[in-house]
Write a protein that holds these residues in place. Structure first.
Motif, mmCIF file in Angstrom:
data_model
loop_
_atom_site.group_PDB
_atom_site.id
_atom_site.type_symbol
_atom_site.label_atom_id
_atom_site.label_comp_id
_atom_site.label_asym_id
_atom_site.label_seq_id
_atom_site.Cartn_x
_atom_site.Cartn_y
_atom_site.Cartn_z
ATOM 1 N N ALA A 1 -0.159 2.301 -4.813
ATOM 2 C CA ALA A 1 1.227 1.937 -5.123
ATOM 3 C C ALA A 1 1.615 2.519 -6.479
ATOM 4 O O ALA A 1 0.769 2.711 -7.359
ATOM 5 N N LYS A 2 2.883 2.811 -6.653
ATOM 6 C CA LYS A 2 3.380 3.374 -7.906
ATOM 7 C C LYS A 2 4.312 2.379 -8.595
ATOM 8 O O LYS A 2 5.317 1.964 -8.024
ATOM 9 N N GLU B 1 -0.592 3.372 -9.871
ATOM 10 C CA GLU B 1 0.082 4.140 -10.918
ATOM 11 C C GLU B 1 0.881 3.201 -11.812
ATOM 12 O O GLU B 1 1.825 2.551 -11.354
ATOM 13 N N LEU B 2 0.499 3.118 -13.085
ATOM 14 C CA LEU B 2 1.136 2.179 -14.014
ATOM 15 C C LEU B 2 1.740 2.868 -15.236
ATOM 16 O O LEU B 2 2.060 2.203 -16.222
ATOM 17 N N THR B 3 1.937 4.167 -15.161
ATOM 18 C CA THR B 3 2.452 4.896 -16.312
ATOM 19 C C THR B 3 3.774 4.306 -16.811
ATOM 20 O O THR B 3 4.736 4.156 -16.047
ATOM 21 N N THR C 1 0.830 -1.200 0.000
ATOM 22 C CA THR C 1 0.000 0.000 0.000
ATOM 23 C C THR C 1 0.870 1.257 0.000
ATOM 24 O O THR C 1 1.722 1.442 0.877
ATOM 25 N N GLY C 2 0.699 2.094 -1.006
ATOM 26 C CA GLY C 2 1.441 3.351 -1.057
ATOM 27 C C GLY C 2 2.921 3.207 -1.333
ATOM 28 O O GLY C 2 3.668 4.188 -1.244
ATOM 29 N N ALA C 3 3.379 2.016 -1.690
ATOM 30 C CA ALA C 3 4.809 1.803 -1.949
ATOM 31 C C ALA C 3 5.213 2.431 -3.279
ATOM 32 O O ALA C 3 4.432 2.462 -4.232
#
Length: 198
Positions: A153-154, A174-176, A131-133
């Motif tokens: 998560a990013k 986030e999967l950019t 979470t949030g990593a």
């Protein structure tokens, strides 16, 4: 004969570059210990607590850290090969660059961890808490992330090929520019409620 140590506290120990094999530690505390460039093989730590321990450039092979807590530890350039860290929790630790090859990190807690540029290869990470990593530029290759907690998560520019992404919610992760296989892309598109047709 295996050396078994239970409920002991080790404080300010200097174990720089030491090599351990076959030891078993249960409910022990390691505080301000220097494990820099140390190596473990087949060592078992169960329900142990590590506080401000330096694991810099340490190497761990077929060892286990199950149900352990790591608080403000430094794992810069540490490497885990075939290790078991089931249920272990990391808080305010330096975890990059970190290399994990094989092993089982299921149920491990890494919320808010800075994992940029780390490498996880062929690792079982079922129900891991990310979470949030920040996993930007990391490699999670052939990793079992089923039922993982990934909210916020990013994974920007991360290599996720071969991993189980069934727990990834594209609206909350986030999967950019993340790298995935065509099969994984189908899983992600489906999770967004879209239909893939030829």
């Amino acid at each position: 004969m295996t050396e078994t140590i239970e409920e002991q506290t080790f404080r300010n120990e200097d174990w720089y570059a030491e090599e351990w094999a076959g030891r078993v530690f249960t409910r022990c505390e390691f505080l301000e210990v220097d494990f820099t460039e140390a190596a473990t093989k087949g060592v078992v730590f169960t329900d142990c607590r590590f506080g401000n321990v330096r694991f810099n450039s340490s190497r761990h092979t077929d060892s286990a850290f199950t149900g352990c807590t790591f608080t403000r530890c430094n794992l810069f350039d540490a490497e885990f090969t075939g290790c078991k860290l089931v249920g272990s929790i990391f808080t305010d630790c330096v975890l990059r660059p970190l290399k994990v090859l094989g092993g089982d990190w299921s149920f491990a807690g890494l919320p808010g961890a800075d994992l940029r540029g780390t490498r996880f290869q062929g690792v079982r990470m079922r129900e891991v808490d990310l979470t949030g990593a920040n996993c930007a530029d990391a490699a999670f290759a052939d990793v079992d992330l089923s039922a993982a907690q990934l909210h916020s998560a990013k994974f920007t520019n991360a290599d996720l090929r071969g991993s189980d992404l069934s727990s990834v919610d594209p609206y909350n992760v986030e999967l950019t520019e993340a790298i995935v296989s065509p099969e994984q892309a189908t899983v992600l598109v489906t999770s967004m409620g879209l239909q893939v047709r030829g």
